[in-house]
Design an enzyme around this catalytic site. Sequence first.
Site, PDB file in Angstrom:
ATOM      1  N   HIS A  34       6.858  -2.322  -1.838  1.00  0.00           N
ATOM      2  CA  HIS A  34       6.226  -2.458  -3.149  1.00  0.00           C
ATOM      3  C   HIS A  34       5.868  -1.053  -3.642  1.00  0.00           C
ATOM      4  O   HIS A  34       6.141  -0.054  -2.944  1.00  0.00           O
ATOM      5  CB  HIS A  34       4.995  -3.365  -3.068  1.00  0.00           C
ATOM      6  CG  HIS A  34       4.019  -2.989  -1.988  1.00  0.00           C
ATOM      7  ND1 HIS A  34       3.340  -1.791  -1.980  1.00  0.00           N
ATOM      8  CD2 HIS A  34       3.636  -3.649  -0.861  1.00  0.00           C
ATOM      9  CE1 HIS A  34       2.556  -1.734  -0.922  1.00  0.00           C
ATOM     10  NE2 HIS A  34       2.715  -2.845  -0.219  1.00  0.00           N
ATOM     11  N   HIS A  37       4.225   1.531  -1.293  1.00  0.00           N
ATOM     12  CA  HIS A  37       5.116   2.256  -0.381  1.00  0.00           C
ATOM     13  C   HIS A  37       5.864   3.363  -1.127  1.00  0.00           C
ATOM     14  O   HIS A  37       6.041   4.467  -0.612  1.00  0.00           O
ATOM     15  CB  HIS A  37       6.154   1.298   0.204  1.00  0.00           C
ATOM     16  CG  HIS A  37       5.593   0.194   1.063  1.00  0.00           C
ATOM     17  ND1 HIS A  37       5.734  -1.132   0.736  1.00  0.00           N
ATOM     18  CD2 HIS A  37       4.904   0.223   2.221  1.00  0.00           C
ATOM     19  CE1 HIS A  37       5.180  -1.882   1.685  1.00  0.00           C
ATOM     20  NE2 HIS A  37       4.641  -1.091   2.591  1.00  0.00           N
ATOM     21  N   GLN A  61       1.926  -4.720  17.308  1.00  0.00           N
ATOM     22  CA  GLN A  61       0.642  -4.665  16.603  1.00  0.00           C
ATOM     23  C   GLN A  61       0.189  -6.029  16.080  1.00  0.00           C
ATOM     24  O   GLN A  61      -0.799  -6.110  15.368  1.00  0.00           O
ATOM     25  CB  GLN A  61       0.690  -3.626  15.479  1.00  0.00           C
ATOM     26  CG  GLN A  61       1.572  -3.971  14.302  1.00  0.00           C
ATOM     27  CD  GLN A  61       1.736  -2.792  13.357  1.00  0.00           C
ATOM     28  OE1 GLN A  61       2.344  -1.784  13.704  1.00  0.00           O
ATOM     29  NE2 GLN A  61       1.199  -2.888  12.154  1.00  0.00           N
ATOM     30  N   GLN A 153      -6.533   2.645   9.991  1.00  0.00           N
ATOM     31  CA  GLN A 153      -5.265   3.085  10.581  1.00  0.00           C
ATOM     32  C   GLN A 153      -5.055   4.579  10.334  1.00  0.00           C
ATOM     33  O   GLN A 153      -4.703   5.328  11.252  1.00  0.00           O
ATOM     34  CB  GLN A 153      -4.124   2.281   9.958  1.00  0.00           C
ATOM     35  CG  GLN A 153      -2.739   2.797  10.241  1.00  0.00           C
ATOM     36  CD  GLN A 153      -1.675   1.869   9.667  1.00  0.00           C
ATOM     37  OE1 GLN A 153      -1.393   0.828  10.231  1.00  0.00           O
ATOM     38  NE2 GLN A 153      -1.090   2.234   8.549  1.00  0.00           N
ATOM     39  N   VAL A 176      -2.574   1.921  -4.219  1.00  0.00           N
ATOM     40  CA  VAL A 176      -1.957   1.466  -5.475  1.00  0.00           C
ATOM     41  C   VAL A 176      -2.349   0.004  -5.688  1.00  0.00           C
ATOM     42  O   VAL A 176      -2.211  -0.823  -4.784  1.00  0.00           O
ATOM     43  CB  VAL A 176      -0.420   1.608  -5.425  1.00  0.00           C
ATOM     44  CG1 VAL A 176       0.199   1.099  -6.719  1.00  0.00           C
ATOM     45  CG2 VAL A 176      -0.031   3.064  -5.180  1.00  0.00           C
ATOM     46  N   LEU A 184      -1.929  -3.646  -3.741  1.00  0.00           N
ATOM     47  CA  LEU A 184      -0.596  -4.141  -3.388  1.00  0.00           C
ATOM     48  C   LEU A 184      -0.502  -4.283  -1.881  1.00  0.00           C
ATOM     49  O   LEU A 184      -1.009  -3.449  -1.127  1.00  0.00           O
ATOM     50  CB  LEU A 184       0.477  -3.159  -3.879  1.00  0.00           C
ATOM     51  CG  LEU A 184       0.592  -2.979  -5.384  1.00  0.00           C
ATOM     52  CD1 LEU A 184       1.783  -2.080  -5.713  1.00  0.00           C
ATOM     53  CD2 LEU A 184       0.742  -4.303  -6.100  1.00  0.00           C
ATOM     54  N   SER A 185       0.108  -5.366  -1.459  1.00  0.00           N
ATOM     55  CA  SER A 185       0.322  -5.621  -0.039  1.00  0.00           C
ATOM     56  C   SER A 185       1.528  -6.532   0.083  1.00  0.00           C
ATOM     57  O   SER A 185       1.718  -7.439  -0.754  1.00  0.00           O
ATOM     58  CB  SER A 185      -0.905  -6.306   0.565  1.00  0.00           C
ATOM     59  OG  SER A 185      -0.570  -6.920   1.797  1.00  0.00           O
ATOM     60  N   ARG A 187       1.848  -8.805   2.035  1.00  0.00           N
ATOM     61  CA  ARG A 187       1.341 -10.161   2.300  1.00  0.00           C
ATOM     62  C   ARG A 187       0.932 -10.894   1.014  1.00  0.00           C
ATOM     63  O   ARG A 187       0.770 -12.111   1.050  1.00  0.00           O
ATOM     64  CB  ARG A 187       0.146 -10.105   3.256  1.00  0.00           C
ATOM     65  CG  ARG A 187       0.533  -9.757   4.695  1.00  0.00           C
ATOM     66  CD  ARG A 187      -0.638  -9.903   5.646  1.00  0.00           C
ATOM     67  NE  ARG A 187      -0.238  -9.784   7.031  1.00  0.00           N
ATOM     68  CZ  ARG A 187      -0.352  -8.686   7.785  1.00  0.00           C
ATOM     69  NH1 ARG A 187      -0.857  -7.582   7.258  1.00  0.00           N
ATOM     70  NH2 ARG A 187       0.035  -8.669   9.047  1.00  0.00           N
TER      71      ARG A 187
HETATM   72  P1  AMP Z   1       2.768  -1.580   5.652  1.00  0.00           P
HETATM   73  O1  AMP Z   1       4.223  -1.749   5.317  1.00  0.00           O
HETATM   74  O2  AMP Z   1       1.872  -2.581   5.001  1.00  0.00           O
HETATM   75  O3  AMP Z   1       2.542  -1.420   7.131  1.00  0.00           O
HETATM   76  O4  AMP Z   1       2.335  -0.207   5.010  1.00  0.00           O
HETATM   77  C1  AMP Z   1       3.054   0.976   5.246  1.00  0.00           C
HETATM   78  C2  AMP Z   1       2.297   2.132   4.663  1.00  0.00           C
HETATM   79  O5  AMP Z   1       2.092   1.900   3.268  1.00  0.00           O
HETATM   80  C3  AMP Z   1       0.902   2.311   5.283  1.00  0.00           C
HETATM   81  O6  AMP Z   1       0.626   3.689   5.415  1.00  0.00           O
HETATM   82  C4  AMP Z   1       0.008   1.656   4.267  1.00  0.00           C
HETATM   83  O7  AMP Z   1      -1.306   2.177   4.274  1.00  0.00           O
HETATM   84  C5  AMP Z   1       0.716   2.000   2.976  1.00  0.00           C
HETATM   85  N1  AMP Z   1       0.341   1.065   1.923  1.00  0.00           N
HETATM   86  C6  AMP Z   1       0.352  -0.293   1.979  1.00  0.00           C
HETATM   87  N2  AMP Z   1      -0.132  -0.824   0.836  1.00  0.00           N
HETATM   88  C7  AMP Z   1      -0.464   0.221   0.042  1.00  0.00           C
HETATM   89  C8  AMP Z   1      -1.006   0.342  -1.273  1.00  0.00           C
HETATM   90  N3  AMP Z   1      -1.328  -0.721  -2.008  1.00  0.00           N
HETATM   91  N4  AMP Z   1      -1.225   1.578  -1.762  1.00  0.00           N
HETATM   92  C9  AMP Z   1      -0.912   2.681  -1.038  1.00  0.00           C
HETATM   93  N5  AMP Z   1      -0.382   2.641   0.201  1.00  0.00           N
HETATM   94  C10 AMP Z   1      -0.154   1.433   0.737  1.00  0.00           C
END
Ligand code: AMP
Length: 291
Positions: A34, A37, A61, A153, A176, A184-185, A187
């Site tokens: 998203h 990333h 994890q 983390q 973001v 944004l996530s 999930r």
């Molecule tokens: P993930 O794929 O959720 O494990 O996230 C991968 C990386 O993207 C990690 O360093 C997260 O902290 C970062 N990340 C996830 N969501 C966001 C967001 N909304 N804004 C900025 N960074 C993000």
Amino acid sequence: MRVVCLPRELREASTQAARAGLRVGLVPTMGFLHAGHLALVKEARARADVVVMSVFVNPLQFGPAEDFAAYPRDLERDRGLAEASGVDVLWVPTVEAMYPDGPAVTVSPGPVGSILEGAVRPGHFAGVLTVVLKLFAAAAPAVAVFGRKDAQQAALVRFMIRDFNLPVELIVAPTVRDADGLALSSRNVHLDVAGRRRALALPRALAGGVEVFRSGERRAGSIVAAAAAVLATEAGLTSDYVACVNPDTFLPSDAATDTTTLAVAARVGATRLIDNVVLGAGLDADVRIGD
Ligand code: AMP
């Protein structure tokens, strides 16, 4: 954009880059990309010559009752988004390639690894730090970019870099958020319309904490209580935790300052969400889609 699978292939690419005097920037992800990333890719691009993104849903994890199997995945879409955002090397290892023998050795995250997220998800940060160390070993990045969205983390990665003397510069990029304020996530895709509406209580709870802080309150307990009240009254959510933490130690603090992080985790139905804000900066300091 090159797509590689084996740790050996990535090591070859990073050795080549080093020989050519190029800096590698690494963006570790679990995919289902998203704009959060992609913002990390932009940060890496500004600081490195070769941008490596990893997409790996790391089984180590996830707890046995967690959502490893249900974690959203769409490699074809990720490939397109990564290429369009300027990733040079996309690293997509398989679980077998990453952990052919176990692993027997994992990274112990220390005391901060067993509070907050670590208390709710035992073993989570050992899994995170183990895979991050493996990503660092294969990609040999000069710089690695993580998101502040996962603040605990990022703090633990910072501790690992310091304690193991890893030659990696850590960049922590702002969160973001969608236009409605939800961080944004990957999930979020599991939320239906009603769930998404309830999930908005998380950023509102953080905003509530910031408001109390801005009114002059410095007792962490009162700030936490204000945020928890928003979760409960607006969405009927019980949090896994709401806490004020010191940004350097990531330990809970009693007295809030401008740099204190207010962190929250809550379950909306079956979807577990986390979010945080730096009290002195507020949510306005984050990136908002559409702004
Ligand atoms: P993930 O794929 O959720 O494990 O996230 C991968 C990386 O993207 C990690 O360093 C997260 O902290 C970062 N990340 C996830 N969501 C966001 C967001 N909304 N804004 C900025 N960074 C993000």
